[in-house]
Write a protein that holds these residues in place. Structure first.
Motif, PDB file in Angstrom:
ATOM      1  N   THR A 199      75.347  44.220 -25.774  1.00  0.00           N
ATOM      2  CA  THR A 199      75.976  45.427 -26.306  1.00  0.00           C
ATOM      3  C   THR A 199      75.362  46.734 -25.784  1.00  0.00           C
ATOM      4  OG1 THR A 199      74.663  45.052 -28.330  1.00  0.00           O
ATOM      5  CG2 THR A 199      76.965  44.412 -28.379  1.00  0.00           C
ATOM      6  N   GLY A 200      75.036  46.788 -24.511  1.00  0.00           N
ATOM      7  CA  GLY A 200      74.789  48.054 -23.854  1.00  0.00           C
ATOM      8  C   GLY A 200      73.355  48.506 -23.701  1.00  0.00           C
ATOM      9  N   ASP A 201      73.157  49.499 -22.826  1.00  0.00           N
ATOM     10  CA  ASP A 201      71.874  50.031 -22.381  1.00  0.00           C
ATOM     11  C   ASP A 201      71.085  48.980 -21.609  1.00  0.00           C
ATOM     12  OD1 ASP A 201      72.323  52.561 -23.287  1.00  0.00           O
ATOM     13  OD2 ASP A 201      70.792  52.557 -24.841  1.00  0.00           O
ATOM     14  N   MET A 202      71.624  48.621 -20.450  1.00  0.00           N
ATOM     15  CA  MET A 202      70.930  47.690 -19.571  1.00  0.00           C
ATOM     16  C   MET A 202      69.765  48.384 -18.877  1.00  0.00           C
ATOM     17  SD  MET A 202      72.589  45.092 -16.781  1.00  0.00           S
ATOM     18  CE  MET A 202      73.105  43.966 -18.081  1.00  0.00           C
ATOM     19  N   VAL A 203      69.902  49.686 -18.619  1.00  0.00           N
ATOM     20  CA  VAL A 203      68.853  50.445 -17.929  1.00  0.00           C
ATOM     21  C   VAL A 203      68.495  51.678 -18.757  1.00  0.00           C
ATOM     22  CG1 VAL A 203      69.580  49.645 -15.656  1.00  0.00           C
ATOM     23  CG2 VAL A 203      70.552  51.766 -16.584  1.00  0.00           C
ATOM     24  N   ASN A 204      67.429  52.346 -18.346  1.00  0.00           N
ATOM     25  CA  ASN A 204      67.081  53.627 -18.964  1.00  0.00           C
ATOM     26  C   ASN A 204      67.936  54.755 -18.395  1.00  0.00           C
ATOM     27  OD1 ASN A 204      65.084  52.236 -20.274  1.00  0.00           O
ATOM     28  ND2 ASN A 204      63.395  53.112 -19.084  1.00  0.00           N
ATOM     29  N   ASN A 205      68.044  54.773 -17.043  1.00  0.00           N
ATOM     30  CA  ASN A 205      68.740  55.880 -16.390  1.00  0.00           C
ATOM     31  C   ASN A 205      69.478  55.486 -15.116  1.00  0.00           C
ATOM     32  OD1 ASN A 205      67.626  58.290 -18.037  1.00  0.00           O
ATOM     33  ND2 ASN A 205      65.771  57.203 -17.428  1.00  0.00           N
ATOM     34  N   GLU A 209      66.921  50.352 -11.547  1.00  0.00           N
ATOM     35  CA  GLU A 209      65.914  49.783 -12.445  1.00  0.00           C
ATOM     36  C   GLU A 209      66.160  48.302 -12.718  1.00  0.00           C
ATOM     37  OE1 GLU A 209      65.683  54.010 -14.941  1.00  0.00           O
ATOM     38  OE2 GLU A 209      66.309  52.160 -15.927  1.00  0.00           O
ATOM     39  N   MET A 210      67.410  47.881 -12.580  1.00  0.00           N
ATOM     40  CA  MET A 210      67.762  46.497 -12.900  1.00  0.00           C
ATOM     41  C   MET A 210      67.568  45.557 -11.723  1.00  0.00           C
ATOM     42  SD  MET A 210      68.651  44.958 -15.633  1.00  0.00           S
ATOM     43  CE  MET A 210      68.865  43.196 -15.946  1.00  0.00           C
ATOM     44  N   ILE A 211      67.435  46.090 -10.530  1.00  0.00           N
ATOM     45  CA  ILE A 211      67.352  45.240  -9.337  1.00  0.00           C
ATOM     46  C   ILE A 211      66.183  44.249  -9.398  1.00  0.00           C
ATOM     47  CG2 ILE A 211      66.971  45.251  -6.839  1.00  0.00           C
ATOM     48  CD1 ILE A 211      68.652  47.801  -6.704  1.00  0.00           C
ATOM     49  N   PRO A 212      64.963  44.660  -9.796  1.00  0.00           N
ATOM     50  CA  PRO A 212      63.853  43.685  -9.853  1.00  0.00           C
ATOM     51  C   PRO A 212      64.063  42.596 -10.900  1.00  0.00           C
ATOM     52  CG  PRO A 212      63.022  45.947  -9.899  1.00  0.00           C
ATOM     53  CD  PRO A 212      64.488  46.016 -10.135  1.00  0.00           C
ATOM     54  N   TRP A 213      64.990  42.808 -11.835  1.00  0.00           N
ATOM     55  CA  TRP A 213      65.188  41.871 -12.940  1.00  0.00           C
ATOM     56  C   TRP A 213      66.523  41.142 -12.851  1.00  0.00           C
ATOM     57  CZ3 TRP A 213      60.742  41.533 -15.444  1.00  0.00           C
ATOM     58  CH2 TRP A 213      59.881  42.625 -15.409  1.00  0.00           C
ATOM     59  N   HIS A 248      78.261  59.087  -9.941  1.00  0.00           N
ATOM     60  CA  HIS A 248      79.356  58.117  -9.980  1.00  0.00           C
ATOM     61  C   HIS A 248      78.961  56.820  -9.280  1.00  0.00           C
ATOM     62  CE1 HIS A 248      83.438  56.491  -9.799  1.00  0.00           C
ATOM     63  NE2 HIS A 248      83.253  56.294  -8.503  1.00  0.00           N
ATOM     64  N   GLN A 249      78.283  56.941  -8.137  1.00  0.00           N
ATOM     65  CA  GLN A 249      77.871  55.755  -7.393  1.00  0.00           C
ATOM     66  C   GLN A 249      76.855  54.940  -8.176  1.00  0.00           C
ATOM     67  OE1 GLN A 249      79.253  54.672  -4.417  1.00  0.00           O
ATOM     68  NE2 GLN A 249      78.112  52.825  -5.037  1.00  0.00           N
ATOM     69  N   ASN A 250      75.993  55.621  -8.912  1.00  0.00           N
ATOM     70  CA  ASN A 250      75.006  54.918  -9.743  1.00  0.00           C
ATOM     71  C   ASN A 250      75.700  54.022 -10.755  1.00  0.00           C
ATOM     72  OD1 ASN A 250      72.156  54.680 -11.031  1.00  0.00           O
ATOM     73  ND2 ASN A 250      73.434  55.398 -12.725  1.00  0.00           N
ATOM     74  N   LEU A 251      76.743  54.540 -11.403  1.00  0.00           N
ATOM     75  CA  LEU A 251      77.471  53.742 -12.389  1.00  0.00           C
ATOM     76  C   LEU A 251      78.198  52.574 -11.713  1.00  0.00           C
ATOM     77  CD1 LEU A 251      78.354  53.276 -15.277  1.00  0.00           C
ATOM     78  CD2 LEU A 251      80.205  54.931 -14.930  1.00  0.00           C
ATOM     79  N   GLU A 252      78.772  52.829 -10.556  1.00  0.00           N
ATOM     80  CA  GLU A 252      79.450  51.751  -9.836  1.00  0.00           C
ATOM     81  C   GLU A 252      78.449  50.673  -9.419  1.00  0.00           C
ATOM     82  OE1 GLU A 252      82.784  51.412  -9.470  1.00  0.00           O
ATOM     83  OE2 GLU A 252      82.735  53.133 -10.846  1.00  0.00           O
ATOM     84  N   ASP A 253      77.251  51.088  -9.034  1.00  0.00           N
ATOM     85  CA  ASP A 253      76.208  50.123  -8.660  1.00  0.00           C
ATOM     86  C   ASP A 253      75.829  49.254  -9.862  1.00  0.00           C
ATOM     87  OD1 ASP A 253      76.187  51.138  -6.104  1.00  0.00           O
ATOM     88  OD2 ASP A 253      74.384  52.369  -6.395  1.00  0.00           O
ATOM     89  N   LEU A 254      75.740  49.878 -11.038  1.00  0.00           N
ATOM     90  CA  LEU A 254      75.394  49.116 -12.245  1.00  0.00           C
ATOM     91  C   LEU A 254      76.490  48.111 -12.577  1.00  0.00           C
ATOM     92  CD1 LEU A 254      73.393  48.640 -14.533  1.00  0.00           C
ATOM     93  CD2 LEU A 254      74.599  50.399 -15.850  1.00  0.00           C
ATOM     94  N   LYS A 255      77.729  48.515 -12.423  1.00  0.00           N
ATOM     95  CA  LYS A 255      78.846  47.594 -12.660  1.00  0.00           C
ATOM     96  C   LYS A 255      78.767  46.395 -11.705  1.00  0.00           C
ATOM     97  CE  LYS A 255      82.063  51.215 -14.197  1.00  0.00           C
ATOM     98  NZ  LYS A 255      83.319  51.940 -13.860  1.00  0.00           N
ATOM     99  N   THR A 256      78.431  46.682 -10.462  1.00  0.00           N
ATOM    100  CA  THR A 256      78.312  45.612  -9.468  1.00  0.00           C
ATOM    101  C   THR A 256      77.170  44.665  -9.819  1.00  0.00           C
ATOM    102  OG1 THR A 256      79.175  47.046  -7.711  1.00  0.00           O
ATOM    103  CG2 THR A 256      77.914  45.117  -7.029  1.00  0.00           C
ATOM    104  N   ILE A 257      76.038  45.221 -10.234  1.00  0.00           N
ATOM    105  CA  ILE A 257      74.888  44.394 -10.617  1.00  0.00           C
ATOM    106  C   ILE A 257      75.241  43.495 -11.796  1.00  0.00           C
ATOM    107  CG2 ILE A 257      72.575  44.494 -11.644  1.00  0.00           C
ATOM    108  CD1 ILE A 257      72.077  46.995  -9.921  1.00  0.00           C
ATOM    109  N   GLN A 258      75.944  44.037 -12.769  1.00  0.00           N
ATOM    110  CA  GLN A 258      76.339  43.225 -13.926  1.00  0.00           C
ATOM    111  C   GLN A 258      77.253  42.079 -13.495  1.00  0.00           C
ATOM    112  OE1 GLN A 258      77.139  44.573 -17.757  1.00  0.00           O
ATOM    113  NE2 GLN A 258      76.114  46.540 -17.584  1.00  0.00           N
TER     114      GLN A 258
END
Length: 412
Positions: A199-205, A209-213, A248-258
């Motif tokens: 239910t949300g907040d996978m990263v701080n900013n 940040e999620m790549i190592p995990w 915008h690219q940061n958010l798209e990157d997070l979507k891709t990581i998920q």
């Protein structure tokens, strides 16, 4: 500016009272030197961390979080001492007045500070100080599995006994111990739930940040899949980006990581889970929060393809959304899953006896199960941590909810 000046004066006053407490109980100069050395080291480190690196909005790196954590522990220590010794000073002042006007003595004399009071002050102050240090060292990884059974009259028979694991607020940018995180991921998988809901907040900013995990959390599994929604920190709103395109690219990157980790990210949309010819709906809204938080959630859009009689599970990061829009909605949302509050990462919980945190003054629903008009919400206390790099009393949570066919029970 006025508030800052008042705060600085208060801090100086607390340090003076800390000095007085130590000076009262011992004549050893080394104790006073040690006290001032610790104060200078902790406060100096905070200023160094805040001003030695580029400022990127409200981004708080792990090392800055630790600097803040140590200052918070020192602040709590001195605050307790100040409260007790200031109370003693009030008593000493009136005792001096009594001796001058209530006796035959002509001079105004304030009694000396009592050693016992200073000992009590230091002893009591050591409790929150040690607790906050423990929370930074161990408490933040003290993972707990909380299990609930919820009954619903209209639960489809095929889903009687259906198990949901909920996690929330990973905040991967704060992690500093891979072994502990891998243990927690294994603990989640051990629940062997039918579906996993984040239910949300996978990263701080930042998505990076999620790549190592990514590989670690990519090991999460559930028979009927993994679903997620965005939290307020996932949008990158707290970073001073060089451009709108970068944000915008940061958010798209997070979507891709998920997606690469196997999560089905629901952006104001829904899915059905089917079993033996019956189904329940999983609905995911983007973040919607009161008090200045992002309101990208669109409940009507998210439920556009859902039938009124469907059994509905809603994923919404911020629990303030529940009372504001979910409960009064024309649709009946049987179970809402939220996070966001972290239980403030500080409080007192003794199951069956007490559940308290200062965050209750901000959020009516802040941890655990609540019920209104036959609709439930679970507010997960969070998997990770943010700001203060620890937890005291409110431990990181993995929720396992079992759905049962039966008469609903009100929960306060």
């Amino acid at each position: 500016m006025t508030i800052l000046v008042i705060f600085i004066i208060l801090c100086i006053l607390m340090i003076v009272y800390g000095y007085q407490a130590i000076k009262t109980i011992t004549k050893q100069n080394w104790a006073l030197y040690l006290y001032f050395g610790i104060v200078i080291l902790i406060v100096g480190n905070l200023f160094y961390q805040l001003f030695s690196s580029p400022v990127e909005g409200r981004v708080l790196t792990p090392i800055k979080s630790y600097a803040f954590g140590f200052v918070l522990a020192l602040f709590a220590f001195n605050l307790i001492i100040t409260f007790i010794l200031f109370s003693e000073d009030i008593f000493r002042f009136f005792a001096g007045l009594y001796h001058k006007f209530g006796t035959s003595k002509d001079s105004f004399h304030i009694p000396s500070r009592r050693k016992f009071i200073s000992q009590v002050a230091l002893g009591l102050a050591a409790i929150p100080f040690a607790s906050l240090l423990y929370g930074m060292y161990q408490g933040k990884y003290n993972f707990r599995v909380l299990k609930y059974t919820l009954n619903f009259d209209d639960l489809p028979d095929a889903f009687d006994g259906y198990k949901i694991t909920q996690i929330s607020d990973i905040h991967s940018g704060s992690f500093d111990n891979k072994e502990k995180i891998e243990y927690a991921v294994d603990l989640i998988n051990e629940q062997q739930s039918d579906v996993l809901l984040f239910t949300g907040d996978m990263v701080n900013n930042k998505a990076s940040e999620m790549i190592p995990w990514k590989d670690t959390f990519g090991r999460l599994k559930a028979k009927d899949g993994k679903y997620s929604v965005l939290g307020n920190h996932d949008y990158g709103d707290y970073v001073d980006w060089p451009s709108k395109d970068a944000k915008h690219q940061n958010l798209e990157d997070l979507k891709t990581i998920q997606k690469e980790m196997g999560f089905n990210l629901l952006l104001n949309e829904s899915r059905y889970l089917e079993k033996d010819g019956q189904r329940i709906a999983i609905i995911g809204v983007e973040n919607w929060g009161k008090g200045g938080f992002k309101k990208a959630g669109d409940l009507e859009k998210a439920s556009a393809n859902i039938q009124p009689n469907d059994f509905k599970i809603l994923m919404s990061h911020d629990p303030s959304h529940w009372e504001a829009q979910v409960v009064p909605d024309k649709n009946h949302y049987h179970l809402t899953l939220s996070g966001h509050t972290h239980g403030m990462q500080f409080g007192i919980e003794i199951p069956g006896w007490i559940k308290w945190s200062p965050v209750k003054w901000r959020y009516k629903q802040w941890a655990g199960i609540y019920n209104q008009l036959g609709q439930y919400i679970n507010v997960n206390r969070g998997f990770g941590y943010l700001g203060y790099p620890g937890r005291v009393g409110i431990w990181p949570e993995i929720t396992m909810i079992e759905l049962k066919k039966g008469k609903s029970t009100a929960i306060s």
